[in-house]
Motif scaffolding. Structure first.
Motif, PDB file in Angstrom:
ATOM      1  N   THR A  58      42.976 -26.250 -28.284  1.00 48.47           N
ATOM      2  CA  THR A  58      42.331 -25.952 -29.561  1.00 48.47           C
ATOM      3  C   THR A  58      41.027 -25.188 -29.345  1.00 48.47           C
ATOM      4  O   THR A  58      40.723 -24.226 -30.058  1.00 48.47           O
ATOM      5  CB  THR A  58      42.044 -27.261 -30.327  1.00 48.47           C
ATOM      6  OG1 THR A  58      43.270 -27.957 -30.546  1.00 48.47           O
ATOM      7  CG2 THR A  58      41.378 -26.980 -31.669  1.00 48.47           C
ATOM      8  N   GLU A  59      40.256 -25.615 -28.352  1.00 50.68           N
ATOM      9  CA  GLU A  59      38.998 -24.934 -28.047  1.00 50.68           C
ATOM     10  C   GLU A  59      39.256 -23.492 -27.613  1.00 50.68           C
ATOM     11  O   GLU A  59      38.540 -22.577 -28.017  1.00 50.68           O
ATOM     12  CB  GLU A  59      38.246 -25.696 -26.958  1.00 50.68           C
ATOM     13  CG  GLU A  59      37.733 -27.057 -27.406  1.00 50.68           C
ATOM     14  CD  GLU A  59      37.106 -27.848 -26.272  1.00 50.68           C
ATOM     15  OE1 GLU A  59      37.150 -27.352 -25.129  1.00 50.68           O
ATOM     16  OE2 GLU A  59      36.585 -28.942 -26.534  1.00 50.68           O
ATOM     17  N   ASP A  69      40.076 -21.378 -30.589  1.00 51.72           N
ATOM     18  CA  ASP A  69      38.867 -21.052 -31.343  1.00 51.72           C
ATOM     19  C   ASP A  69      38.078 -19.925 -30.667  1.00 51.72           C
ATOM     20  O   ASP A  69      37.566 -19.021 -31.334  1.00 51.72           O
ATOM     21  CB  ASP A  69      37.975 -22.293 -31.464  1.00 51.72           C
ATOM     22  CG  ASP A  69      38.444 -23.247 -32.548  1.00 51.72           C
ATOM     23  OD1 ASP A  69      39.172 -22.800 -33.449  1.00 51.72           O
ATOM     24  OD2 ASP A  69      38.088 -24.437 -32.484  1.00 51.72           O
ATOM     25  N   LYS A 118      39.823 -16.637 -31.177  1.00 51.96           N
ATOM     26  CA  LYS A 118      39.600 -16.162 -32.545  1.00 51.96           C
ATOM     27  C   LYS A 118      38.220 -15.548 -32.679  1.00 51.96           C
ATOM     28  O   LYS A 118      38.057 -14.478 -33.302  1.00 51.96           O
ATOM     29  CB  LYS A 118      39.765 -17.327 -33.522  1.00 51.96           C
ATOM     30  CG  LYS A 118      39.566 -16.934 -34.983  1.00 51.96           C
ATOM     31  CD  LYS A 118      39.770 -18.133 -35.898  1.00 51.96           C
ATOM     32  CE  LYS A 118      39.552 -17.731 -37.350  1.00 51.96           C
ATOM     33  NZ  LYS A 118      39.733 -18.902 -38.263  1.00 51.96           N
ATOM     34  N   GLU A 119      37.213 -16.195 -32.100  1.00 51.74           N
ATOM     35  CA  GLU A 119      35.849 -15.671 -32.158  1.00 51.74           C
ATOM     36  C   GLU A 119      35.748 -14.336 -31.429  1.00 51.74           C
ATOM     37  O   GLU A 119      35.075 -13.410 -31.888  1.00 51.74           O
ATOM     38  CB  GLU A 119      34.867 -16.672 -31.541  1.00 51.74           C
ATOM     39  CG  GLU A 119      34.471 -17.801 -32.460  1.00 51.74           C
ATOM     40  CD  GLU A 119      33.832 -17.322 -33.746  1.00 51.74           C
ATOM     41  OE1 GLU A 119      32.979 -16.403 -33.700  1.00 51.74           O
ATOM     42  OE2 GLU A 119      34.197 -17.848 -34.812  1.00 51.74           O
ATOM     43  N   ILE A 164      30.838 -23.022 -33.265  1.00 50.90           N
ATOM     44  CA  ILE A 164      31.942 -23.949 -32.992  1.00 50.90           C
ATOM     45  C   ILE A 164      31.431 -25.270 -32.434  1.00 50.90           C
ATOM     46  O   ILE A 164      32.035 -26.321 -32.644  1.00 50.90           O
ATOM     47  CB  ILE A 164      32.955 -23.307 -32.008  1.00 50.90           C
ATOM     48  CG1 ILE A 164      33.436 -21.960 -32.539  1.00 50.90           C
ATOM     49  CG2 ILE A 164      34.148 -24.225 -31.797  1.00 50.90           C
ATOM     50  CD1 ILE A 164      34.327 -21.215 -31.562  1.00 50.90           C
TER      51      ILE A 164
END
Length: 233
Positions: free
Chosen positions: A78-79, A82, A85-86, A136
């Motif tokens: 999940t990290e 993220d 995506k960033e 985040i």
């Protein structure tokens, strides 16, 4: 004299392995002791109890390590998603991301001009790191580490489970149920003290929490073990 950026040691830096270690030791102690107390109540021989304890230790440690690895790996996935995506947003919509970072610093108390200057400076230094940390909430210390958590969990389960197994070898057979129960309570108290010391928490509340919930779990599981142990004869 040269000083590092952070001279003081923060105990929260230990959270990524302390949680897994305490959970593993607690589970190893309670589950193994509960099983052995339940089986001992059925008047099983010491040799059978020892084999049962070793089987519980082996299976429990492997299960705990595997479960922790899978759980923390999911968190790591999940990290990573993220961060990916960033990185995509920084590549394709840099101005929007800069404004987003500026607003984050404004909500923390900086005026717009200073917040914008800080956002620009951190973006130029390492844009992804700035967004990972401040948007985040990810840092090098907080990022999920599956191997570390898995090893800590498995080894600590063994450390917890070995105590009641040693008890089988040393405690009198005639009062094994009560002796094992007492030994487990002592082990829970020691675990509470150790975890409190390592985490910098108040000793009495942390120890009481571990002992009370540990005893409740042990009573429940040992009653089940006793029921099925007797029924199996």
């Amino acid at each position: 004299m040269h000083h590092s950026i952070h001279d003081e040691a923060h105990l929260s830096n230990r959270n990524h392995w302390l949680r897994a270690a305490v959970l593993g030791a607690n589970d190893g102690l309670i589950s193994t002791a509960s099983l052995l107390v339940g089986v001992a109540a059925a008047s099983i021989s010491s040799q059978t109890l020892l084999l049962t304890g070793m089987a519980a230790l082996t299976a429990g440690a492997l299960s705990m390590a595997a479960g922790e690895y899978i759980s923390v790996s999911s968190q790591a996935d999940t990290e990573k998603a993220d961060l990916d995506k960033e990185l995509h947003e920084l590549t394709h919509n840099a101005e929007h991301e800069l404004n987003e970072l500026t607003k984050i610093y404004e909500t923390r108390g900086l005026d717009h001009v200073l917040a914008h200057q800080v956002a620009v400076a951190l973006t130029q230094h390492d844009a992804l790191e700035a967004h990972a940390r401040d948007e985040i909430g990810l840092t090098d210390l907080s990022q999920a580490k599956p191997i570390h958590a898995s090893v800590a969990s498995g080894l600590s389960f063994i450390a917890g489970a070995i105590l009641p197994i040693i008890g089988i070898l040393l405690l009198p057979v005639q009062s094994l149920v009560w002796s094992l129960s007492s030994l487990t309570i002592v082990g829970l108290a020691l675990l509470g003290i150790i975890s409190a010391r390592l985490g910098g928490a108040p000793v009495i509340p942390a120890t009481a929490r571990v002992v009370i919930w540990g005893v409740l779990a042990m009573v429940a599981t040992s009653l089940i073990g006793r029921l099925f142990g007797v029924a199996a004869l």
